[in-house]
Design a protein around this motif. Structure first.
Motif, mmCIF file in Angstrom:
data_model
loop_
_atom_site.group_PDB
_atom_site.id
_atom_site.type_symbol
_atom_site.label_atom_id
_atom_site.label_comp_id
_atom_site.label_asym_id
_atom_site.label_seq_id
_atom_site.Cartn_x
_atom_site.Cartn_y
_atom_site.Cartn_z
ATOM 1 N N HIS A 188 0.763 -1.188 0.064
ATOM 2 C CA HIS A 188 0.067 0.105 -0.167
ATOM 3 C C HIS A 188 0.828 1.294 0.045
ATOM 4 C CE1 HIS A 188 -3.076 3.009 1.198
ATOM 5 N NE2 HIS A 188 -4.024 1.865 0.967
ATOM 6 N N ALA A 205 -4.870 -10.705 -0.429
ATOM 7 C CA ALA A 205 -5.980 -10.021 -0.097
ATOM 8 C C ALA A 205 -6.761 -10.263 -1.381
ATOM 9 C CB ALA A 205 -5.790 -8.480 0.102
ATOM 10 N N LEU A 247 -5.686 -8.581 10.229
ATOM 11 C CA LEU A 247 -5.620 -7.511 9.273
ATOM 12 C C LEU A 247 -6.430 -7.874 8.089
ATOM 13 C CD1 LEU A 247 -4.117 -4.744 9.454
ATOM 14 C CD2 LEU A 247 -2.462 -5.917 7.957
ATOM 15 N N TYR A 248 -6.338 -9.047 7.463
ATOM 16 C CA TYR A 248 -7.192 -9.387 6.402
ATOM 17 C C TYR A 248 -8.375 -9.761 6.674
ATOM 18 C CZ TYR A 248 -2.762 -10.842 3.756
ATOM 19 O OH TYR A 248 -1.457 -10.563 3.462
ATOM 20 N N SER A 251 -9.907 -6.155 6.825
ATOM 21 C CA SER A 251 -9.800 -5.446 5.540
ATOM 22 C C SER A 251 -10.905 -6.098 4.572
ATOM 23 C CB SER A 251 -8.612 -5.723 4.619
ATOM 24 O OG SER A 251 -8.457 -6.895 4.341
ATOM 25 N N SER A 252 -11.473 -7.478 4.911
ATOM 26 C CA SER A 252 -12.551 -8.117 4.241
ATOM 27 C C SER A 252 -14.043 -7.452 4.467
ATOM 28 C CB SER A 252 -12.369 -9.513 4.082
ATOM 29 O OG SER A 252 -11.198 -9.967 3.735
ATOM 30 N N PRO A 302 -1.415 0.069 9.675
ATOM 31 C CA PRO A 302 -2.957 -0.391 9.553
ATOM 32 C C PRO A 302 -3.166 -1.261 10.780
ATOM 33 C CG PRO A 302 -2.394 -0.392 7.330
ATOM 34 C CD PRO A 302 -1.000 -0.044 8.268
ATOM 35 N N ALA A 308 -9.073 -0.346 7.730
ATOM 36 C CA ALA A 308 -9.100 -1.462 7.028
ATOM 37 C C ALA A 308 -8.698 -1.371 5.609
ATOM 38 C CB ALA A 308 -10.310 -2.283 7.187
ATOM 39 N N GLY A 309 -9.029 -0.159 4.927
ATOM 40 C CA GLY A 309 -8.619 0.090 3.600
ATOM 41 C C GLY A 309 -7.353 0.359 3.295
ATOM 42 N N VAL A 312 -4.876 -1.582 3.870
ATOM 43 C CA VAL A 312 -4.079 -3.034 3.961
ATOM 44 C C VAL A 312 -3.235 -3.102 2.400
ATOM 45 C CG1 VAL A 312 -4.315 -5.455 3.941
ATOM 46 C CG2 VAL A 312 -5.514 -4.083 5.841
#
Length: 441
Positions: free
Chosen positions: A15, A41, A158-159, A162-163, A182, A220-221, A223
């Motif tokens: 990112h 991701a 984190l994953y 972010s989902s 993040p 989350a965006g 990631v």
């Protein structure tokens, strides 16, 4: 610069925010940095449309909620902080309404050894915990299949966040998380599991309300940039450094394949004992709502258990449950008198019959025929006996027949109860049955 230093040709980032942190901490490395996104991701995103397929593969029944517990490695991880946290999760969540899957980081598996991890978690697997193999990518499918997560400072948290999966932190090590990352932001924003409050209301609260938190969505965006493009960007970068022509076919992130690598647990021939909480509403059409909890995992009665009764199957090996069972479920057609003699505290013996029926014998000699109509997956003799137990307690013990709406939180079925009028199917004299049991040793 020192002898032996490795100078990278490229530094791959997921990112743009990482590029800014790199610029602040090591500006001379910025010319070598490439923001490509995150292939994991991207695969999770590609797998999302197949949520129901993953749930079916994991054995999740319609209406059930799947909770993903994620643990990284180390002493401050979820399992490193409290190995028995999973006991609490399984103990407090009704087993017909919730399933739990534990994604344990491969470093923990290989650090302690697979035999040790399985030994620690075996009591929980026996009570329904799903434990994928460490070398599999089932954790990605689990993120798509789950309804909420309980995590720590590891990458799976984190994953999952972010989902868009709602969740809570059961552990978090601030010292090993990069400031401003993040993960650090999620550590500040995600709610913590409160140890002295019932767990189910906490989980249900985040499932209802966390999607409204724009701050979490913003963190989350951060990631991964360039969603869906990580494999293509990585391949282009590699071929440029190799000075080779890149293939013309697209580099695509494919969904996690089925079937999933989830080993089937060894199961005893008799189902584990359960505590059953029931709530009966009287009226022209009585209704009974039930919740079942694994008896072996209850350290002490908690607020999730109001006034439970104990249900075991015939052959229950542990005396602590066999001796206090309120209901015993026969594993096949049998003489109920022998089970009453073996289980002196038992008030109801459930004997299966053909189709969706069973016979429920009471110690006082009465018997009821129970028949399920439009049976749910959980409908069977054990639940029918618990419904009769609750209905007789509410009705004063004098009911002859009823049609009862039965609910578990995953759906409803209709159960008809009818008193047979015969003396409990010809129960033998209990004194004689007790003598026969003692003679068997």
């Amino acid at each position: 610069m020192h002898d032996g230093d490795v100078i990278p040709s490229a530094i791959v980032l997921s990112h743009e925010e990482q590029l800014e942190r790199l610029r602040s901490g090591c500006p001379e490395a910025v010319p070598f940095a490439h923001v490509i996104g995150d292939p994991c991701a991207d695969q999770i995103r590609a797998s999302a449309p197949f949520r129901e397929d993953y749930r079916a593969s994991l054995g999740i029944h319609p209406g059930q909620k799947l909770i993903l517990a994620t643990s990284t490695w180390g002493g401050r991880s979820l399992l490193g902080t409290d190995l028995h946290f999973l006991r609490r999760v399984l103990a407090e969540l009704p087993r017909d309404e919730y399933r739990v899957i534990a994604a344990v980081h491969p470093n923990a598996w290989y650090g302690h050894g697979g035999r040790q991890i399985r030994s620690w978690l075996e009591p929980f697997v026996r009570e329904g915990l799903i434990l994928p193999r460490p070398e599999s990518d089932t954790w990605k499918a689990a993120i798509c299949a789950a309804d909420a997560f309980l995590g720590d400072h590891g990458s799976l948290t984190l994953y999952a966040a972010s989902s868009g999966l709602p969740g809570m932190l059961a552990s978090f090590d601030d010292d090993c998380v990069a400031a401003g990352s993040p993960m650090a932001r999620l550590g500040r924003l995600l709610p913590r599991v409160l140890p002295y409050r019932p767990l189910r209301p906490q989980i249900e609260h985040v499932m209802r309300h966390q999607a409204e938190d724009t701050r979490l969505a913003g963190a989350a965006g951060l990631v991964a940039s360039h969603p869906g493009e990580a494999l293509g960007r990585m391949r282009t970068l590699c071929y440029e450094h190799l000075k080779l022509a890149e293939p013309s076919c697209p580099a695509t992130a494919f969904p996690v394949p089925l079937p999933l690598t989830v080993p089937a647990p060894r199961r005893p021939p008799a189902a584990p004992p359960v505590f059953v909480d029931t709530h009966c509403t009287a009226g022209d059409r009585p209704a009974v709502r039930f919740r079942r909890y694994p008896a072996a995992l209850q350290d002490e009665p908690g607020p999730h258990l109001r006034d439970p009764h104990v249900v075991v199957e015939e052959g229950e090996p542990e005396r602590r449950w066999a001796n206090v069972a309120d209901i015993v479920v026969a594993r096949r057609t049998t003489e109920p008198g022998r089970l009453f003699a073996r289980h002196l505290g038992c008030g109801i013996v459930a004997v299966p019959a053909a189709g969706d029926t069973c016979t429920l014998f009471l110690r006082d000699g009465r018997a009821y025929t129970a028949r399920w109509h439009r049976p749910a997956w959980w409908a069977g003799p054990a639940v029918a006996a618990s419904v009769l137990y609750a209905w007789l307690a509410e009705d004063g013990g004098d009911g002859d027949s009823a049609g009862i709406t039965v609910g578990s939180g995953t759906g409803e079925s209709l159960l008809s109860l009818r008193r047979t009028g015969q003396p409990a199917g010809g129960l033998p004299d209990l004194d004689a049955a007790q003598a026969a049991v003692e003679a068997e040793g």
